[in-house]
Motif scaffolding. Structure first.
Motif, PDB file in Angstrom:
ATOM      1  N   SER A 133     -44.023  52.043  32.212  1.00 10.85           N
ATOM      2  CA  SER A 133     -44.464  51.078  31.196  1.00 10.85           C
ATOM      3  C   SER A 133     -43.303  50.117  30.773  1.00 10.85           C
ATOM      4  N   GLU A 134     -42.036  50.660  30.830  1.00 13.77           N
ATOM      5  CA  GLU A 134     -40.822  49.692  30.418  1.00 13.77           C
ATOM      6  C   GLU A 134     -40.824  48.344  31.582  1.00 13.77           C
ATOM      7  N   GLN A 135     -41.148  48.715  32.669  1.00 14.38           N
ATOM      8  CA  GLN A 135     -41.057  47.759  33.742  1.00 14.38           C
ATOM      9  C   GLN A 135     -42.394  46.735  33.418  1.00 14.38           C
ATOM     10  N   ALA A 136     -43.270  47.399  33.076  1.00 17.04           N
ATOM     11  CA  ALA A 136     -44.462  46.782  33.156  1.00 17.04           C
ATOM     12  C   ALA A 136     -44.454  45.601  31.823  1.00 17.04           C
ATOM     13  N   ALA A 137     -43.890  46.115  30.820  1.00 15.30           N
ATOM     14  CA  ALA A 137     -43.961  45.132  29.695  1.00 15.30           C
ATOM     15  C   ALA A 137     -42.919  44.108  30.114  1.00 15.30           C
ATOM     16  N   GLU A 138     -42.005  43.974  30.830  1.00 14.54           N
ATOM     17  CA  GLU A 138     -41.463  42.650  31.441  1.00 14.54           C
ATOM     18  C   GLU A 138     -42.353  41.903  32.323  1.00 14.54           C
ATOM     19  N   MET A 139     -43.170  42.529  33.150  1.00 19.58           N
ATOM     20  CA  MET A 139     -44.076  41.693  33.735  1.00 19.58           C
ATOM     21  C   MET A 139     -45.325  41.167  33.196  1.00 19.58           C
ATOM     22  N   PHE A 140     -45.878  41.907  32.168  1.00 19.83           N
ATOM     23  CA  PHE A 140     -46.969  41.588  31.454  1.00 19.83           C
ATOM     24  C   PHE A 140     -46.486  41.647  29.899  1.00 19.83           C
ATOM     25  N   PRO A 141     -45.755  40.349  29.454  1.00 24.92           N
ATOM     26  CA  PRO A 141     -45.348  40.599  28.129  1.00 24.92           C
ATOM     27  C   PRO A 141     -46.263  40.547  26.897  1.00 24.92           C
ATOM     28  N   GLN A 142     -47.480  40.210  27.167  1.00 26.12           N
ATOM     29  CA  GLN A 142     -48.553  40.344  26.312  1.00 26.12           C
ATOM     30  C   GLN A 142     -49.160  41.874  26.047  1.00 26.12           C
ATOM     31  N   ALA A 143     -48.895  42.634  27.051  1.00 26.08           N
ATOM     32  CA  ALA A 143     -49.399  44.226  26.877  1.00 26.08           C
ATOM     33  C   ALA A 143     -48.251  44.826  25.996  1.00 26.08           C
ATOM     34  N   ARG A 144     -49.069  45.621  25.077  1.00 28.43           N
ATOM     35  CA  ARG A 144     -48.173  46.410  24.318  1.00 28.43           C
ATOM     36  C   ARG A 144     -48.376  47.762  24.740  1.00 28.43           C
ATOM     37  N   LEU A 145     -47.390  48.129  25.314  1.00 26.09           N
ATOM     38  CA  LEU A 145     -47.208  49.521  25.952  1.00 26.09           C
ATOM     39  C   LEU A 145     -46.153  50.765  25.069  1.00 26.09           C
ATOM     40  N   ALA A 146     -46.640  51.721  25.212  1.00 26.17           N
ATOM     41  CA  ALA A 146     -45.836  52.795  24.668  1.00 26.17           C
ATOM     42  C   ALA A 146     -44.665  53.116  25.947  1.00 26.17           C
ATOM     43  N   PRO A 147     -43.462  53.353  25.582  1.00 25.46           N
ATOM     44  CA  PRO A 147     -42.524  53.824  26.802  1.00 25.46           C
ATOM     45  C   PRO A 147     -42.951  55.078  27.283  1.00 25.46           C
ATOM     46  N   GLY A 148     -42.491  55.018  28.720  1.00 29.39           N
ATOM     47  CA  GLY A 148     -42.448  56.526  29.521  1.00 29.39           C
ATOM     48  C   GLY A 148     -43.908  56.573  30.016  1.00 29.39           C
ATOM     49  N   LEU A 149     -44.842  55.736  30.158  1.00 33.69           N
ATOM     50  CA  LEU A 149     -46.132  55.853  30.756  1.00 33.69           C
ATOM     51  C   LEU A 149     -45.875  55.502  32.408  1.00 33.69           C
ATOM     52  N   GLN A 150     -46.758  56.072  33.111  1.00 32.34           N
ATOM     53  CA  GLN A 150     -46.917  55.814  34.787  1.00 32.34           C
ATOM     54  C   GLN A 150     -48.077  54.868  34.535  1.00 32.34           C
ATOM     55  N   LEU A 151     -47.625  53.781  35.143  1.00 37.75           N
ATOM     56  CA  LEU A 151     -48.707  52.895  35.138  1.00 37.75           C
ATOM     57  C   LEU A 151     -49.005  52.121  36.935  1.00 37.75           C
ATOM     58  N   TYR A 152     -49.676  51.136  37.209  1.00 38.13           N
ATOM     59  CA  TYR A 152     -49.840  50.941  38.319  1.00 38.13           C
ATOM     60  C   TYR A 152     -50.029  49.173  38.092  1.00 38.13           C
ATOM     61  N   THR A 153     -49.498  48.734  39.243  1.00 38.07           N
ATOM     62  CA  THR A 153     -49.982  47.215  39.186  1.00 38.07           C
ATOM     63  C   THR A 153     -50.501  46.672  40.686  1.00 38.07           C
ATOM     64  N   LEU A 154     -51.367  45.775  40.626  1.00 38.64           N
ATOM     65  CA  LEU A 154     -51.825  45.378  41.963  1.00 38.64           C
ATOM     66  C   LEU A 154     -51.307  43.814  42.120  1.00 38.64           C
ATOM     67  N   ASN A 155     -50.609  43.769  43.146  1.00 40.78           N
ATOM     68  CA  ASN A 155     -49.737  42.602  43.387  1.00 40.78           C
ATOM     69  C   ASN A 155     -50.422  41.751  44.570  1.00 40.78           C
ATOM     70  N   ALA A 156     -50.048  40.628  44.521  1.00 40.19           N
ATOM     71  CA  ALA A 156     -50.601  39.620  45.490  1.00 40.19           C
ATOM     72  C   ALA A 156     -49.419  39.871  46.744  1.00 40.19           C
ATOM     73  N   ALA A 157     -49.670  39.558  47.791  1.00 37.03           N
ATOM     74  CA  ALA A 157     -48.625  39.704  48.984  1.00 37.03           C
ATOM     75  C   ALA A 157     -47.348  38.842  48.747  1.00 37.03           C
ATOM     76  N   ASP A 158     -47.277  38.117  47.749  1.00 34.29           N
ATOM     77  CA  ASP A 158     -46.092  37.510  47.781  1.00 34.29           C
ATOM     78  C   ASP A 158     -45.368  38.151  46.361  1.00 34.29           C
ATOM     79  N   GLY A 159     -46.117  38.869  45.728  1.00 31.68           N
ATOM     80  CA  GLY A 159     -45.457  39.787  44.837  1.00 31.68           C
ATOM     81  C   GLY A 159     -45.801  39.695  43.377  1.00 31.68           C
ATOM     82  N   THR A 160     -46.425  38.406  43.192  1.00 34.68           N
ATOM     83  CA  THR A 160     -47.263  38.077  42.113  1.00 34.68           C
ATOM     84  C   THR A 160     -47.986  39.094  41.412  1.00 34.68           C
ATOM     85  N   PRO A 161     -47.835  39.547  40.123  1.00 33.70           N
ATOM     86  CA  PRO A 161     -48.781  40.736  39.718  1.00 33.70           C
ATOM     87  C   PRO A 161     -50.265  40.018  39.270  1.00 33.70           C
TER      88      PRO A 161
END
Length: 94
Positions: A41-69
């Motif tokens: 979740s700490e990494q996700a907060a950087e990628m998705f600044p609008q998300a309010r996330l508790a620290p220490g969560l295991q999450l998943y991103t779906l990314n385009a082939a070029d890496g865009t979340p």
């Protein structure tokens, strides 16, 4: 008769990467291929600044082939389902 011809996968990957320009490599699979990546979740907060996330969560991103979340979710299955709904082929990231 024996076949002494061997292919080293790492060498093939290096040769393929060298054959494409950085721009062509970034656009490879664009609009058709996506990958699911586990993140904290700490990494996700950087990628998705609008998300309010508790620290220490295991999450998943779906990314385009070029890496865009594309999306953030709490399950790998949800990310894959979203890709399928959008007619994207998913690849595993190891």
């Amino acid at each position: 008769m024996t076949n002494d011809f061997q292919i080293d996968a790492a060498s093939v990957g290096e040769a393929m990467a060298g054959a494409l320009s950085p721009e062509a490599f970034a656009n490879l699979g664009d609009g058709h291929i996506a990958y699911v990546k586990p993140i904290r979740s700490e990494q996700a907060a950087e990628m998705f600044p609008q998300a309010r996330l508790a620290p220490g969560l295991q999450l998943y991103t779906l990314n385009a082939a070029d890496g865009t979340p594309i999306m953030l979710t709490d399950s790998r299955e949800a990310a894959i389902a979203s890709a399928q709904q959008n007619e994207l082929v998913t690849l595993s990231l190891h």
